[in-house]
Design a protein around this motif. Structure first.
Motif, PDB file in Angstrom:
ATOM      1  N   ILE A   7       0.772  -1.032   0.458  1.00  0.00           N
ATOM      2  CA  ILE A   7       0.069   0.059  -0.200  1.00  0.00           C
ATOM      3  C   ILE A   7       0.890   0.892  -0.894  1.00  0.00           C
ATOM      4  O   ILE A   7       0.392   2.442   0.343  1.00  0.00           O
ATOM      5  CB  ILE A   7      -1.274  -0.499   1.344  1.00  0.00           C
ATOM      6  N   GLY A   8       2.450   1.077  -0.285  1.00  0.00           N
ATOM      7  CA  GLY A   8       3.560   2.297  -0.620  1.00  0.00           C
ATOM      8  C   GLY A   8       4.046   2.427   0.030  1.00  0.00           C
ATOM      9  O   GLY A   8       3.621   1.592   1.802  1.00  0.00           O
ATOM     10  N   PHE A   9       5.007   3.398   0.301  1.00  0.00           N
ATOM     11  CA  PHE A   9       6.098   3.366   0.905  1.00  0.00           C
ATOM     12  C   PHE A   9       6.560   1.918   1.423  1.00  0.00           C
ATOM     13  O   PHE A   9       7.219   1.450   3.372  1.00  0.00           O
ATOM     14  CB  PHE A   9       6.379   3.975   1.916  1.00  0.00           C
ATOM     15  N   GLY A  10       6.808   0.722   1.509  1.00  0.00           N
ATOM     16  CA  GLY A  10       7.337  -0.336   1.896  1.00  0.00           C
ATOM     17  C   GLY A  10       5.841  -1.262   3.359  1.00  0.00           C
ATOM     18  O   GLY A  10       6.219  -2.183   3.776  1.00  0.00           O
ATOM     19  N   ASN A  11       4.886  -0.707   2.851  1.00  0.00           N
ATOM     20  CA  ASN A  11       3.286  -1.258   3.939  1.00  0.00           C
ATOM     21  C   ASN A  11       2.969  -2.022   2.829  1.00  0.00           C
ATOM     22  O   ASN A  11       2.437  -1.729   1.730  1.00  0.00           O
ATOM     23  CB  ASN A  11       2.686   0.508   4.301  1.00  0.00           C
ATOM     24  N   VAL A  12       3.325  -3.513   3.701  1.00  0.00           N
ATOM     25  CA  VAL A  12       2.188  -4.312   3.281  1.00  0.00           C
ATOM     26  C   VAL A  12       0.726  -4.443   4.148  1.00  0.00           C
ATOM     27  O   VAL A  12       0.760  -4.263   5.386  1.00  0.00           O
ATOM     28  CB  VAL A  12       3.166  -5.385   2.633  1.00  0.00           C
ATOM     29  N   ILE A  13       0.037  -5.168   3.760  1.00  0.00           N
ATOM     30  CA  ILE A  13      -1.656  -5.161   4.109  1.00  0.00           C
ATOM     31  C   ILE A  13      -2.205  -6.449   3.941  1.00  0.00           C
ATOM     32  O   ILE A  13      -1.014  -7.354   2.766  1.00  0.00           O
ATOM     33  CB  ILE A  13      -3.015  -4.420   4.097  1.00  0.00           C
ATOM     34  N   ASP A  44      -1.862   5.045  10.296  1.00  0.00           N
ATOM     35  CA  ASP A  44      -1.397   5.958   8.683  1.00  0.00           C
ATOM     36  C   ASP A  44      -0.404   5.249   8.631  1.00  0.00           C
ATOM     37  O   ASP A  44       0.474   5.218   8.642  1.00  0.00           O
ATOM     38  CB  ASP A  44      -1.498   7.726   9.605  1.00  0.00           C
ATOM     39  N   ALA A  45      -0.703   4.922   6.870  1.00  0.00           N
ATOM     40  CA  ALA A  45       0.821   4.351   6.388  1.00  0.00           C
ATOM     41  C   ALA A  45       0.819   5.730   4.908  1.00  0.00           C
ATOM     42  O   ALA A  45       1.542   5.118   4.151  1.00  0.00           O
ATOM     43  CB  ALA A  45       0.582   3.205   5.569  1.00  0.00           C
ATOM     44  N   THR A  46       0.361   6.668   5.240  1.00  0.00           N
ATOM     45  CA  THR A  46       0.987   7.698   4.207  1.00  0.00           C
ATOM     46  C   THR A  46       2.079   8.474   4.571  1.00  0.00           C
ATOM     47  O   THR A  46       2.218   8.742   3.397  1.00  0.00           O
ATOM     48  CB  THR A  46      -0.089   8.901   4.730  1.00  0.00           C
ATOM     49  N   TYR A  47       2.812   8.575   5.356  1.00  0.00           N
ATOM     50  CA  TYR A  47       4.421   9.129   5.731  1.00  0.00           C
ATOM     51  C   TYR A  47       3.965  10.716   5.908  1.00  0.00           C
ATOM     52  O   TYR A  47       5.105  10.786   4.900  1.00  0.00           O
ATOM     53  CB  TYR A  47       5.377   8.505   4.466  1.00  0.00           C
TER      54      TYR A  47
END
Length: 94
Positions: A7-13, A44-47
């Motif tokens: 889901i962006g910036f190395g974040n996964v769900i 919040d995974a928006t950085y």
């Protein structure tokens, strides 16, 4: 059956736990976001970038992403097709 979705910036769900991917612009979704924050269920995974998608999980956690909902949906479909392809190979062997 989905696997892990970026889901962006190395974040996964965990794709199997997501119920909806929505655009965050409407007032009800802004309230949903605030309620989740008050309940400690906001991730919040928006950085620090603009929220472009809100993902709603089956545990009522709200996940914010800076990636467009359409892009995340495409990643879900790609993951689904890859898993189905692997299962098809396994079925043919058996």
């Amino acid at each position: 059956m989905f696997g892990l979705i970026n889901i962006g910036f190395g974040n996964v769900i965990a794709g199997d736990r997501i119920v909806a991917i929505v655009n965050p612009e409407s007032a009800p979704l802004k309230r949903l976001k605030e309620d989740a924050k008050d309940e400690g269920k906001l991730i919040d995974a928006t950085y620090g970038r603009k929220t472009r998608a809100i993902l709603i999980s089956d545990s009522n956690h709200i996940i914010l992403s800076a990636i467009q909902p359409e892009t995340i949906a495409q990643r879900f479909m790609q993951s689904f097709y890859e898993i189905e392809e692997q299962l098809d190979k396994i079925r043919r062997k058996g």
